[in-house]
Motif scaffolding. Structure first.
Motif, mmCIF file in Angstrom:
data_model
loop_
_atom_site.group_PDB
_atom_site.id
_atom_site.type_symbol
_atom_site.label_atom_id
_atom_site.label_comp_id
_atom_site.label_asym_id
_atom_site.label_seq_id
_atom_site.Cartn_x
_atom_site.Cartn_y
_atom_site.Cartn_z
ATOM 1 N N VAL A 132 0.855 -1.180 0.000
ATOM 2 C CA VAL A 132 0.000 0.000 0.000
ATOM 3 C C VAL A 132 0.892 1.231 0.000
ATOM 4 O O VAL A 132 2.070 1.170 0.344
ATOM 5 C CB VAL A 132 -0.927 0.028 1.232
ATOM 6 N N THR A 133 0.350 2.353 -0.424
ATOM 7 C CA THR A 133 1.034 3.637 -0.316
ATOM 8 C C THR A 133 0.357 4.445 0.771
ATOM 9 O O THR A 133 -0.856 4.313 1.000
ATOM 10 C CB THR A 133 0.996 4.407 -1.641
ATOM 11 N N ILE A 134 1.125 5.287 1.444
ATOM 12 C CA ILE A 134 0.563 6.043 2.558
ATOM 13 C C ILE A 134 0.546 7.543 2.283
ATOM 14 O O ILE A 134 0.123 8.329 3.125
ATOM 15 C CB ILE A 134 1.333 5.757 3.856
ATOM 16 N N PHE A 143 10.173 2.139 0.441
ATOM 17 C CA PHE A 143 9.798 0.949 1.189
ATOM 18 C C PHE A 143 8.543 0.314 0.601
ATOM 19 O O PHE A 143 7.682 0.998 0.036
ATOM 20 C CB PHE A 143 9.519 1.287 2.668
ATOM 21 N N HIS A 144 8.461 -1.012 0.751
ATOM 22 C CA HIS A 144 7.217 -1.732 0.526
ATOM 23 C C HIS A 144 6.506 -1.805 1.875
ATOM 24 O O HIS A 144 7.109 -2.199 2.880
ATOM 25 C CB HIS A 144 7.485 -3.144 0.007
ATOM 26 N N ASP A 149 -4.333 -2.542 7.975
ATOM 27 C CA ASP A 149 -5.055 -1.298 8.267
ATOM 28 C C ASP A 149 -4.265 -0.130 7.673
ATOM 29 O O ASP A 149 -3.471 0.513 8.362
ATOM 30 C CB ASP A 149 -5.207 -1.130 9.777
ATOM 31 N N PRO A 150 -4.473 0.174 6.377
ATOM 32 C CA PRO A 150 -3.675 1.226 5.725
ATOM 33 C C PRO A 150 -3.781 2.581 6.402
ATOM 34 O O PRO A 150 -2.794 3.320 6.485
ATOM 35 C CB PRO A 150 -4.235 1.258 4.301
ATOM 36 N N ALA A 156 0.955 5.928 11.522
ATOM 37 C CA ALA A 156 2.061 5.414 12.326
ATOM 38 C C ALA A 156 3.403 5.686 11.654
ATOM 39 O O ALA A 156 4.361 6.142 12.294
ATOM 40 C CB ALA A 156 1.873 3.918 12.559
ATOM 41 N N LEU A 157 3.496 5.437 10.359
ATOM 42 C CA LEU A 157 4.768 5.592 9.667
ATOM 43 C C LEU A 157 5.144 7.058 9.489
ATOM 44 O O LEU A 157 6.325 7.410 9.534
ATOM 45 C CB LEU A 157 4.726 4.888 8.315
#
Length: 212
Positions: A132-134, A143-144, A149-150, A156-157
Motif C-alpha cells: 500500500v502507499t501512505i 519501502f514496501h 489497516d492502511p 504510524a509511519l
C-alpha cells in the motif's frame, strides 16, 4: 571446528553478561516460527507453472544460537535462522535439500496488539504481493508497506523519523515486533549488532504501541 567453538563461547559469554539464556538449537522452533508467520520464515509458494525445473518441495527450518531474555523491560529473542529448500526433481532425476539461506532475527514482545504492519526496503525484486502507499514520499519511494489497516499504518509511519525507518525490514504482528536480515553464506548471530537491532525495535515500538 575451532572457529565454531570460539563463536559458541563468545555467544555464551554475550548471553550470560545480559542474564539471557542460550540454546544451541530451537527446541520450540515450531511455536516461534508460527508466531512470526510471514517473511522470511514462510515464503509464498510458487505457482506450479512458475518454471519447468527444478520442482520444489517442502522447506526445512532450523534455529540456532537462540538467546532469550529481557531488554528494556520487554521479553526479547535473538536467533539465527536457516531455511533449506527440498528439490523433488532438478530435471536430471536428482533430488535432495539445497539452496540454504541464512538470516539473523530479533524480536521484542509488545504490551498490546496492534494491526499487522510490515516495512521492507525496496529492492529490484518485486514483493510477492502488492503493498500500500501512505502518501508520504519518503516512505512510498523507499519501502514496501504491507498492512491490514492502511489508515493506521499511514499515521504510524508518518510519525517515525527517517532514522527509525532506515535499516533492515521489520514487522509488527500481534504482540511482537520483529526485524531480520540476511546473514550471508554462514549462520551465526553477529553479536556486535544485537543491541543496535533491539534498540531500534524498542524505539519503533515506543512510537507505535502505547505502554500497558
Amino acid at each position: 571446528m575451532d572457529g565454531f567453538g570460539r563463536r559458541l563461547r563468545a555467544t555464551r559469554t554475550f548471553a550470560a553478561e545480559r542474564g539471557w539464556t542460550l540454546a544451541a538449537s530451537g527446541a520450540d522452533e515450531g511455536v516461534l516460527l508460527d508466531q512470526l508467520r510471514g517473511e522470511p520464515f514462510h515464503p509464498p509458494e510458487a505457482p506450479p507453472d512458475a518454471f519447468p525445473y527444478p520442482v520444489p518441495g517442502r522447506h526445512r527450518h532450523r534455529l540456532s544460537d537462540v538467546m532469550r531474555g529481557a531488554y528494556r523491560d520487554r521479553s526479547a529473542v535473538v536467533f539465527a535462522y536457516t531455511r533449506e529448500q527440498e528439490i523433488l526433481d532438478d530435471g536430471f532425476g536428482r533430488r535432495g535439500w539445497e539452496h540454504s539461506r541464512h538470516w539473523i532475527a530479533a524480536l521484542l514482545d509488545l504490551p498490546a496488539p496492534v494491526p499487522r504492519l510490515q516495512v521492507t526496503p525496496r529492492t529490484a525484486m518485486l514483493p510477492a504481493r502488492p503493498g500500500v502507499t501512505i502518501g508520504d514520499p519518503r516512505v512510498d519511494e523507499r519501502f514496501h508497506v504491507h498492512t491490514d489497516d492502511p489508515a493506521w499504518a499511514g499515521g504510524a509511519l508518518r510519525g517515525l523519523t527517517p532514522t527509525l525507518l532506515d535499516g533492515p525490514a521489520w514487522r509488527i504482528s500481534g504482540t511482537a515486533i520483529l526485524t531480520w536480515t540476511w546473514a550471508g553464506p554462514a549462520p551465526g548471530v553477529p553479536l556486535d549488532q544485537v543491541d543496535a537491532a533491539l534498540e531500534r525495535l524498542a524505539a519503533i515500538a515506543g512510537r507505535l504501541v502505547p505502554p500497558a
